[in-house]
Design an enzyme around this catalytic site. Structure first.
Site, mmCIF file in Angstrom:
data_model
loop_
_atom_site.group_PDB
_atom_site.id
_atom_site.type_symbol
_atom_site.label_atom_id
_atom_site.label_comp_id
_atom_site.label_asym_id
_atom_site.label_seq_id
_atom_site.Cartn_x
_atom_site.Cartn_y
_atom_site.Cartn_z
ATOM 1 N N HIS A 6 0.900 -1.180 -0.098
ATOM 2 C CA HIS A 6 0.223 0.095 -0.017
ATOM 3 C C HIS A 6 0.825 1.256 -0.160
ATOM 4 O O HIS A 6 1.619 1.519 1.066
ATOM 5 C CB HIS A 6 -0.755 -0.062 1.135
ATOM 6 C CG HIS A 6 -1.839 1.058 1.354
ATOM 7 N ND1 HIS A 6 -1.778 1.879 2.455
ATOM 8 C CD2 HIS A 6 -2.720 1.679 0.442
ATOM 9 C CE1 HIS A 6 -2.780 2.926 2.416
ATOM 10 N NE2 HIS A 6 -3.271 2.706 1.221
ATOM 11 N N GLU A 33 0.292 -0.768 -4.642
ATOM 12 C CA GLU A 33 -0.706 0.350 -4.967
ATOM 13 C C GLU A 33 -0.102 1.318 -4.828
ATOM 14 O O GLU A 33 0.905 1.521 -3.971
ATOM 15 C CB GLU A 33 -1.820 0.198 -3.815
ATOM 16 C CG GLU A 33 -2.945 0.850 -3.951
ATOM 17 C CD GLU A 33 -2.888 2.275 -3.118
ATOM 18 O OE1 GLU A 33 -3.792 3.146 -3.234
ATOM 19 O OE2 GLU A 33 -1.922 2.365 -2.399
ATOM 20 N N ASP A 35 -0.769 6.018 -5.646
ATOM 21 C CA ASP A 35 -2.069 6.952 -5.919
ATOM 22 C C ASP A 35 -1.112 8.034 -6.967
ATOM 23 O O ASP A 35 -0.392 8.512 -6.822
ATOM 24 C CB ASP A 35 -1.981 7.686 -4.528
ATOM 25 C CG ASP A 35 -2.400 6.789 -3.230
ATOM 26 O OD1 ASP A 35 -3.510 6.254 -3.422
ATOM 27 O OD2 ASP A 35 -1.600 6.783 -2.362
ATOM 28 N N HIS A 48 -0.092 10.904 -2.727
ATOM 29 C CA HIS A 48 -1.270 10.532 -2.194
ATOM 30 C C HIS A 48 -2.370 11.830 -2.019
ATOM 31 O O HIS A 48 -3.493 11.963 -2.444
ATOM 32 C CB HIS A 48 -1.421 9.870 -0.806
ATOM 33 C CG HIS A 48 -2.677 9.608 -0.220
ATOM 34 N ND1 HIS A 48 -3.320 10.548 0.720
ATOM 35 C CD2 HIS A 48 -3.237 8.467 -0.103
ATOM 36 C CE1 HIS A 48 -4.394 9.958 1.021
ATOM 37 N NE2 HIS A 48 -4.546 8.446 0.536
HETATM 38 O O1 G3P Z 1 -6.706 1.913 -2.987
HETATM 39 C C1 G3P Z 1 -6.665 1.384 -1.477
HETATM 40 C C2 G3P Z 1 -6.607 2.627 -0.565
HETATM 41 O O2 G3P Z 1 -5.208 3.143 -0.977
HETATM 42 C C3 G3P Z 1 -7.364 3.726 -0.555
HETATM 43 O O3 G3P Z 1 -7.316 4.633 0.346
HETATM 44 O O4 G3P Z 1 -6.572 6.879 1.133
HETATM 45 O O5 G3P Z 1 -4.818 4.805 1.353
HETATM 46 O O6 G3P Z 1 -5.480 5.981 -0.959
HETATM 47 P P1 G3P Z 1 -5.806 5.741 0.415
HETATM 48 MG MG MG Z 2 -4.338 4.819 -2.163
#
Ligand code: G3P
Ligand code: MG
Length: 244
Positions: A6, A33, A35, A48
């Protein structure tokens, strides 16, 4: 069960940086993952927050800066001094530089961006087509309109629908997934229920859950049959799965 790092291995390195992505590769995560937001000149970059402040100390919105202007910001020092010099990565570089065996989940964040979805989609797709077609990709977003426009532009890009804990709580996840042509629904650890997983699976939709950093949560989600977990500690979660 697939392990997604993440924001990279964001428990051990600054989130959404090449350092965090390299650690995720070493941890043998199945996916990373990350952003994505768009610069003023429409380059997809990996960060993010809408604002630069938390992870770079910069002022204002990411999308007010050009890609060249963003080069000045240090995205590593806030986490620990030894990460000084990490930059806000360009999506195209991430896709070029990381080994193809690791999948990439691009989570598009379009909040605070007033430009048309079609324009943002067009710029994302051009990077994906140039640098991402040889590897496993999943594009996800809380912004379902973005996903719809993306599917219209390129129906071959695999999609994941992020469920918003308030907005989407009463909706049937598998309906949402089918409407948006998504193979995955993605939801938070507090939102997930066994019934959601079963209902999704009954319709051929896979389920991912974020953020799972504790073995006790991992065990519960394994019992539910969850397909994918997002974790800030991919190395520890990989090890727990091996020992399970
Ligand atoms: O994609 C899953 C998660 O990353 C969503 O929340 O705020 O961590 O981007 P956030
Ligand atoms: Mg995310």
């Amino acid at each position: 069960m697939l392990v997604a790092a993440h924001r990279g291995s964001s428990g051990t390195a600054p989130e959404n940086t090449m350092a965090a992505f390299r650690e995720a590769v070493n941890a043998e995560a199945d996916l990373i993952e990350l952003d994505v937001r768009f610069t003023r000149d429409l380059e997809p970059v990996v960060i993010h927050d809408r604002l630069l402040r938390r992870t770079t100390g910069g002022r204002g919105d990411v999308n007010r800066y050009t890609v060249d202007e963003l080069e000045q910001f240090d995205a590593g020092s806030w986490f620990a001094p030894r990460f000084a010099g990490e930059r806000i990565p360009l999506l195209r570089r991430v896709l070029q530089e990381l080994p193809v065996r690791i999948g990439i989940n691009i989570e598009v964040k379009a909040d605070g961006d007033r430009r048309s979805k079609a324009l943002l989609v067009q710029h994302l797709c051009s990077v994906i087509h140039a640098y991402g077609t040889h590897r496993s990709l999943l594009v996800s977003s809380f912004d379902h309109r973005f996903l719809r426009v993306l599917h219209r532009q390129d129906p071959l890009v695999p999609l994941g629908v992020l469920l918003h804990p308030l907005r989407d709580v009463a909706r049937r996840p598998s309906h949402l997934a089918r409407r948006l042509h998504a193979g995955f629904i993605l939801c938070s650890r507090t939102m997930v229920r066994r019934a959601i997983v079963e209902q999704a699976h009954a319709h051929g939709v896979k389920v991912g859950v974020y953020t799972v950093n504790r073995v006790i949560d991992l065990d519960r989600l394994r019992r539910f049959g969850v397909d994918l977990v997002f974790t800030n500690f991919p190395s520890a979660i990989r090890m727990a799965l091996r020992n399970a």
